[in-house]
Design an enzyme around this catalytic site. Structure first.
Site, PDB file in Angstrom:
ATOM      1  N   GLY A  22       0.877  -1.117  -0.171  1.00  0.00           N
ATOM      2  CA  GLY A  22       0.127  -0.150   0.062  1.00  0.00           C
ATOM      3  C   GLY A  22       0.927   1.368  -0.167  1.00  0.00           C
ATOM      4  N   GLY A  42      -0.520   4.846  -0.938  1.00  0.00           N
ATOM      5  CA  GLY A  42      -1.659   5.688  -0.486  1.00  0.00           C
ATOM      6  C   GLY A  42      -1.017   7.026   0.236  1.00  0.00           C
ATOM      7  CD  GLN A  43      -3.555  11.135   4.147  1.00  0.00           C
ATOM      8  OE1 GLN A  43      -4.240  10.401   4.673  1.00  0.00           O
ATOM      9  NE2 GLN A  43      -3.964  12.447   3.949  1.00  0.00           N
ATOM     10  CG  ASP A  83      -0.742   0.705  -3.760  1.00  0.00           C
ATOM     11  OD1 ASP A  83      -1.914   0.063  -3.995  1.00  0.00           O
ATOM     12  OD2 ASP A  83      -0.368   1.493  -3.042  1.00  0.00           O
ATOM     13  CB  ILE A  84      -3.576  -3.025  -5.976  1.00  0.00           C
ATOM     14  CG1 ILE A  84      -4.631  -3.955  -6.698  1.00  0.00           C
ATOM     15  CG2 ILE A  84      -4.313  -1.490  -6.179  1.00  0.00           C
ATOM     16  CD1 ILE A  84      -5.179  -4.879  -5.818  1.00  0.00           C
ATOM     17  NE  ARG A  85      -5.341   0.857  -9.761  1.00  0.00           N
ATOM     18  CZ  ARG A  85      -5.944   0.986  -8.637  1.00  0.00           C
ATOM     19  NH1 ARG A  85      -5.708   2.022  -7.713  1.00  0.00           N
ATOM     20  NH2 ARG A  85      -6.915   0.466  -8.498  1.00  0.00           N
ATOM     21  CE1 TYR A 134      -9.330   2.219   8.327  1.00  0.00           C
ATOM     22  CE2 TYR A 134      -9.877   3.946   9.591  1.00  0.00           C
ATOM     23  CZ  TYR A 134      -9.005   3.299   9.206  1.00  0.00           C
ATOM     24  OH  TYR A 134      -7.615   3.917   9.391  1.00  0.00           O
ATOM     25  CE  LYS A 156      -6.957   0.228  10.113  1.00  0.00           C
ATOM     26  NZ  LYS A 156      -5.803  -0.458   9.640  1.00  0.00           N
TER      27      LYS A 156
END
Length: 312
Positions: free
Chosen positions: A9, A12-13, A35-37, A143, A147
């Site tokens: 990931g 991401g941010q 990452d996924i792409r 979410y 978590k």
């Protein structure tokens, strides 16, 4: 010996800035971003990058073996507001990606895991002010539920299998380098983009919604420091409370007006208001400060100045 790090990931941010900082610290070749792409971004172009689906155990295991990975930072997740729109997929991604990494550590294929939790683990029955490390946790979002369950599994894998997994409960994170990623606290990022571009912002939360926030520089420092801490300093194996500042949309708008006097804010609360109302207003993070010497550098004033300088 430098660790060999895999970040899942990484686009991401948090992953974007974490990757750059870890590469500076440990050497570009020792930090594998994934990452996924594959996007045309600094993270992809500045060092080793692999396409990986966080839900595919075999792909992750293959990367771990090929690159002789010691540490995994699992940053892939569906955030609060996005997760509410697709609960089943959010649960699948947020939970099963964690199991894959925990099971690799249980099998002694990796040595150490960082997994982020969130203030979303708390709920409407949690004490709002100075939320303690140990308290009522009845999350009301997908979410938050994922978590909270993840924290229990991290603790379980540590207690039963001796897995070295480290975690912090991020508050809302504010960054100039990546646009908002679908979180409820993201108004505090978006407001800067709109203030500079349009001199006005319509906030999706009410004016006095107070939430715990943190500048990304501090969040990255905390993430790296908890992973660098000697194993005996890590006393909490679910997730550590983490805090820096708390403010309302009114307060951040007033701070922005000091730099952009013509800036105007209006309010039009949507479904995210209910999510925000279920979260704490401020966090007691004394355990992190005592156990591994956590300390934040940015407050609302210094963060606002830095954001506007970078985005301008």
């Amino acid at each position: 010996m430098n660790p060999k790090i895999l970040i899942i990931g990484a686009c991401g941010q948090i992953g974007t800035e974490l990757t750059q900082k870890l590469r500076k610290l440990y050497g570009t070749e020792n930090v594998i971003a994934s990452d996924i792409r594959k996007l045309n971004t600094d993270v992809v172009n500045s060092g080793p990058f692999e396409v990986v689906n966080a839900l595919d155990f075999n792909q992750i295991e293959h990367l771990v073996e090929v690159h002789q990975i010691t540490d995994v930072y699992l940053m892939a997740a569906l955030l609060s507001a996005t997760a509410e729109k697709n609960p089943a997929f959010a649960w699948d991604l947020n939970m099963n990606s964690l199991f894959h990494v925990l099971n690799l550590a249980k099998a002694k294929k990796i040595q150490k895991i960082f997994w982020p939790s969130s203030i979303a683990v708390f709920g409407p029955t949690t004490p709002k002010e100075n939320t303690p490390q140990y308290t009522v946790m009845e999350p009301s979002t997908v979410y938050g539920i994922s978590k909270q369950a993840g924290e229990r599994w991290c603790e379980y894998y540590h207690n039963i299998y001796g897995v070295d997994v480290r975690s912090i409960r991020y508050p809302g994170l504010i960054s100039w380098s990546t646009p908002p990623g679908g979180g409820t606290t993201d108004y505090a990022v978006d407001i800067f983009y709109k203030a500079i571009a349009d001199k006005k912002y319509e906030c999706f939360l009410s004016s006095e919604t107070k939430m715990p926030m943190m500048y990304m520089d501090d969040a990255i420092d905390a993430t790296i420091n908890i992973m660098k801490a000697p194993v005996e300093e890590i006393k909490i194996h679910s997730s550590y409370n983490l805090a820096a500042m708390s403010f309302t949309p009114t307060e951040i708008a007033a701070e922005i007006k000091k730099h952009i006097p013509e800036f105007e804010i209006t309010y039009n609360p949507d479904f995210r208001q209910k999510i925000a109302d279920s979260w704490p207003a401020s966090i007691d993070d004394s355990s992190a400060r005592e156990d591994w010497n956590w300390n934040h550098k940015f407050d609302l004033e210094s963060m606002t100045k830095d954001m506007i300088e970078h985005l301008s």
